[in-house]
Write a protein that holds these residues in place. Structure first.
Motif, PDB file in Angstrom:
ATOM      1  N   LEU A  23     -28.908   6.276  14.715  1.00 53.57           N
ATOM      2  CA  LEU A  23     -30.003   7.230  14.869  1.00 53.57           C
ATOM      3  C   LEU A  23     -30.229   8.026  13.583  1.00 53.57           C
ATOM      4  CD1 LEU A  23     -29.392   8.453  18.523  1.00 53.57           C
ATOM      5  CD2 LEU A  23     -31.353   7.142  17.681  1.00 53.57           C
ATOM      6  N   ALA A  24     -29.158   8.409  12.898  1.00 56.88           N
ATOM      7  CA  ALA A  24     -29.285   9.130  11.631  1.00 56.88           C
ATOM      8  C   ALA A  24     -29.978   8.258  10.591  1.00 56.88           C
ATOM      9  CB  ALA A  24     -27.918   9.576  11.127  1.00 56.88           C
ATOM     10  N   SER A  25     -29.651   6.984  10.562  1.00 52.57           N
ATOM     11  CA  SER A  25     -30.277   6.048   9.632  1.00 52.57           C
ATOM     12  C   SER A  25     -31.768   5.906   9.931  1.00 52.57           C
ATOM     13  CB  SER A  25     -29.592   4.684   9.719  1.00 52.57           C
ATOM     14  OG  SER A  25     -30.284   3.712   8.980  1.00 52.57           O
ATOM     15  N   LEU A  26     -32.112   5.788  11.203  1.00 52.25           N
ATOM     16  CA  LEU A  26     -33.520   5.674  11.591  1.00 52.25           C
ATOM     17  C   LEU A  26     -34.283   6.955  11.257  1.00 52.25           C
ATOM     18  CD1 LEU A  26     -33.101   3.819  14.988  1.00 52.25           C
ATOM     19  CD2 LEU A  26     -34.054   2.892  12.874  1.00 52.25           C
ATOM     20  N   ALA A  27     -33.659   8.112  11.474  1.00 50.57           N
ATOM     21  CA  ALA A  27     -34.290   9.390  11.142  1.00 50.57           C
ATOM     22  C   ALA A  27     -34.573   9.457   9.642  1.00 50.57           C
ATOM     23  CB  ALA A  27     -33.404  10.548  11.572  1.00 50.57           C
ATOM     24  N   ALA A  28     -33.631   9.002   8.833  1.00 51.74           N
ATOM     25  CA  ALA A  28     -33.806   9.005   7.373  1.00 51.74           C
ATOM     26  C   ALA A  28     -34.941   8.081   6.948  1.00 51.74           C
ATOM     27  CB  ALA A  28     -32.505   8.599   6.692  1.00 51.74           C
ATOM     28  N   GLN A  29     -35.201   7.042   7.736  1.00 53.18           N
ATOM     29  CA  GLN A  29     -36.277   6.091   7.447  1.00 53.18           C
ATOM     30  C   GLN A  29     -37.614   6.560   8.016  1.00 53.18           C
ATOM     31  OE1 GLN A  29     -35.217   2.085   8.701  1.00 53.18           O
ATOM     32  NE2 GLN A  29     -33.066   2.536   8.298  1.00 53.18           N
ATOM     33  N   GLY A  30     -37.605   7.683   8.718  1.00 54.44           N
ATOM     34  CA  GLY A  30     -38.847   8.215   9.270  1.00 54.44           C
ATOM     35  C   GLY A  30     -39.160   7.787  10.687  1.00 54.44           C
ATOM     36  N   SER A  31     -38.237   7.104  11.344  1.00 58.63           N
ATOM     37  CA  SER A  31     -38.455   6.719  12.748  1.00 58.63           C
ATOM     38  C   SER A  31     -38.047   7.885  13.631  1.00 58.63           C
ATOM     39  CB  SER A  31     -37.620   5.485  13.104  1.00 58.63           C
ATOM     40  OG  SER A  31     -38.075   4.367  12.397  1.00 58.63           O
ATOM     41  N   GLU A  32     -39.046   8.575  14.198  1.00 55.29           N
ATOM     42  CA  GLU A  32     -38.753   9.763  14.985  1.00 55.29           C
ATOM     43  C   GLU A  32     -38.284   9.432  16.400  1.00 55.29           C
ATOM     44  OE1 GLU A  32     -40.800  14.000  16.222  1.00 55.29           O
ATOM     45  OE2 GLU A  32     -41.992  12.516  15.173  1.00 55.29           O
ATOM     46  N   TRP A  33     -38.942   8.500  17.074  1.00 53.73           N
ATOM     47  CA  TRP A  33     -38.606   8.155  18.452  1.00 53.73           C
ATOM     48  C   TRP A  33     -38.113   6.723  18.534  1.00 53.73           C
ATOM     49  CZ3 TRP A  33     -38.228  11.776  22.112  1.00 53.73           C
ATOM     50  CH2 TRP A  33     -38.856  12.999  21.879  1.00 53.73           C
ATOM     51  N   VAL A  34     -37.025   6.500  19.282  1.00 57.40           N
ATOM     52  CA  VAL A  34     -36.402   5.193  19.432  1.00 57.40           C
ATOM     53  C   VAL A  34     -36.329   4.884  20.928  1.00 57.40           C
ATOM     54  CG1 VAL A  34     -34.331   3.834  18.977  1.00 57.40           C
ATOM     55  CG2 VAL A  34     -35.025   5.616  17.366  1.00 57.40           C
ATOM     56  N   SER A  35     -36.719   3.685  21.298  1.00 58.13           N
ATOM     57  CA  SER A  35     -36.713   3.291  22.712  1.00 58.13           C
ATOM     58  C   SER A  35     -35.297   3.182  23.263  1.00 58.13           C
ATOM     59  CB  SER A  35     -37.415   1.943  22.890  1.00 58.13           C
ATOM     60  OG  SER A  35     -38.780   2.056  22.567  1.00 58.13           O
ATOM     61  N   LEU A  36     -35.166   3.546  24.540  1.00 61.14           N
ATOM     62  CA  LEU A  36     -33.915   3.407  25.289  1.00 61.14           C
ATOM     63  C   LEU A  36     -34.145   2.405  26.404  1.00 61.14           C
ATOM     64  CD1 LEU A  36     -32.935   7.158  25.752  1.00 61.14           C
ATOM     65  CD2 LEU A  36     -31.854   5.507  24.228  1.00 61.14           C
ATOM     66  N   SER A  37     -33.168   1.525  26.618  1.00 63.64           N
ATOM     67  CA  SER A  37     -33.292   0.501  27.658  1.00 63.64           C
ATOM     68  C   SER A  37     -32.115   0.560  28.610  1.00 63.64           C
ATOM     69  CB  SER A  37     -33.327  -0.895  27.028  1.00 63.64           C
ATOM     70  OG  SER A  37     -34.460  -1.050  26.224  1.00 63.64           O
ATOM     71  N   SER A  38     -32.357   0.027  29.808  1.00 64.36           N
ATOM     72  CA  SER A  38     -31.273  -0.118  30.771  1.00 64.36           C
ATOM     73  C   SER A  38     -30.365  -1.252  30.316  1.00 64.36           C
ATOM     74  CB  SER A  38     -31.832  -0.398  32.162  1.00 64.36           C
ATOM     75  OG  SER A  38     -32.605  -1.581  32.156  1.00 64.36           O
ATOM     76  N   ILE A  39     -29.178  -1.255  30.866  1.00 63.32           N
ATOM     77  CA  ILE A  39     -28.219  -2.313  30.547  1.00 63.32           C
ATOM     78  C   ILE A  39     -28.419  -3.444  31.544  1.00 63.32           C
ATOM     79  CG2 ILE A  39     -25.761  -2.887  30.527  1.00 63.32           C
ATOM     80  CD1 ILE A  39     -25.230  -0.115  29.494  1.00 63.32           C
ATOM     81  N   GLY A  40     -28.297  -4.663  31.067  1.00 64.53           N
ATOM     82  CA  GLY A  40     -28.408  -5.811  31.957  1.00 64.53           C
ATOM     83  C   GLY A  40     -29.394  -6.827  31.428  1.00 64.53           C
ATOM     84  N   ALA A  41     -29.558  -7.869  32.178  1.00 60.51           N
ATOM     85  CA  ALA A  41     -30.408  -8.980  31.761  1.00 60.51           C
ATOM     86  C   ALA A  41     -31.859  -8.559  31.571  1.00 60.51           C
ATOM     87  CB  ALA A  41     -30.320 -10.116  32.772  1.00 60.51           C
ATOM     88  N   GLN A  42     -32.340  -7.647  32.417  1.00 66.66           N
ATOM     89  CA  GLN A  42     -33.737  -7.235  32.327  1.00 66.66           C
ATOM     90  C   GLN A  42     -33.987  -6.334  31.128  1.00 66.66           C
ATOM     91  OE1 GLN A  42     -33.687  -5.603  36.245  1.00 66.66           O
ATOM     92  NE2 GLN A  42     -35.158  -7.140  36.955  1.00 66.66           N
ATOM     93  N   GLY A  43     -33.066  -5.425  30.836  1.00 65.44           N
ATOM     94  CA  GLY A  43     -33.217  -4.530  29.703  1.00 65.44           C
ATOM     95  C   GLY A  43     -34.511  -3.743  29.720  1.00 65.44           C
ATOM     96  N   GLN A  44     -34.878  -3.196  30.859  1.00 60.36           N
ATOM     97  CA  GLN A  44     -36.124  -2.438  31.009  1.00 60.36           C
ATOM     98  C   GLN A  44     -36.117  -1.208  30.105  1.00 60.36           C
ATOM     99  OE1 GLN A  44     -36.484  -0.692  34.888  1.00 60.36           O
ATOM    100  NE2 GLN A  44     -38.416   0.308  34.413  1.00 60.36           N
ATOM    101  N   VAL A  45     -37.205  -1.000  29.353  1.00 59.25           N
ATOM    102  CA  VAL A  45     -37.337   0.197  28.532  1.00 59.25           C
ATOM    103  C   VAL A  45     -37.587   1.382  29.458  1.00 59.25           C
ATOM    104  CG1 VAL A  45     -38.639   1.350  26.705  1.00 59.25           C
ATOM    105  CG2 VAL A  45     -38.160  -1.088  26.526  1.00 59.25           C
ATOM    106  N   LEU A  46     -36.709   2.376  29.365  1.00 60.49           N
ATOM    107  CA  LEU A  46     -36.765   3.537  30.258  1.00 60.49           C
ATOM    108  C   LEU A  46     -37.484   4.720  29.638  1.00 60.49           C
ATOM    109  CD1 LEU A  46     -33.042   3.422  31.432  1.00 60.49           C
ATOM    110  CD2 LEU A  46     -35.051   2.481  32.595  1.00 60.49           C
ATOM    111  N   GLY A  47     -37.430   4.813  28.328  1.00 62.13           N
ATOM    112  CA  GLY A  47     -38.019   5.950  27.630  1.00 62.13           C
ATOM    113  C   GLY A  47     -37.633   5.927  26.164  1.00 62.13           C
TER     114      GLY A  47
END
Length: 80
Positions: A23-47
């Motif tokens: 996350l610190a690396s992404l912040a340094a690159q200017g990526s403010e928001w990063v997707s979060l996914s559930s665990i498992g085969a589906q890997g649904q993006v939760l937020g």
């Protein structure tokens, strides 16, 4: 990463060292928001998680359970 439900909303309860570094690396690159996914085969993006503040915003209609484990989504799943 483990999320915790509170009266104020959802917050990060715990992270792994590599997640903090990533996350610190992404912040340094200017990526403010990063997707979060559930665990498992589906890997649904939760937020998303803010790479600097660790604020959480869930997608509309998404509910989590207290102390739910989530993962950072692969780059192709991320929105700017």
């Amino acid at each position: 990463m483990r999320l915790r439900k509170t009266e104020e909303g959802v917050r990060v309860q715990s992270t792994l060292p590599w997640e903090v570094e990533h996350l610190a690396s992404l912040a340094a690159q200017g990526s403010e928001w990063v997707s979060l996914s559930s665990i498992g085969a589906q890997g649904q993006v939760l937020g998303e998680i803010n790479s600097r503040t660790y604020a959480i915003r869930l997608r509309a209609g998404v509910q989590i359970v207290d102390r739910q484990v989530v993962v950072l989504s692969p780059p192709e799943s991320r929105r700017g």
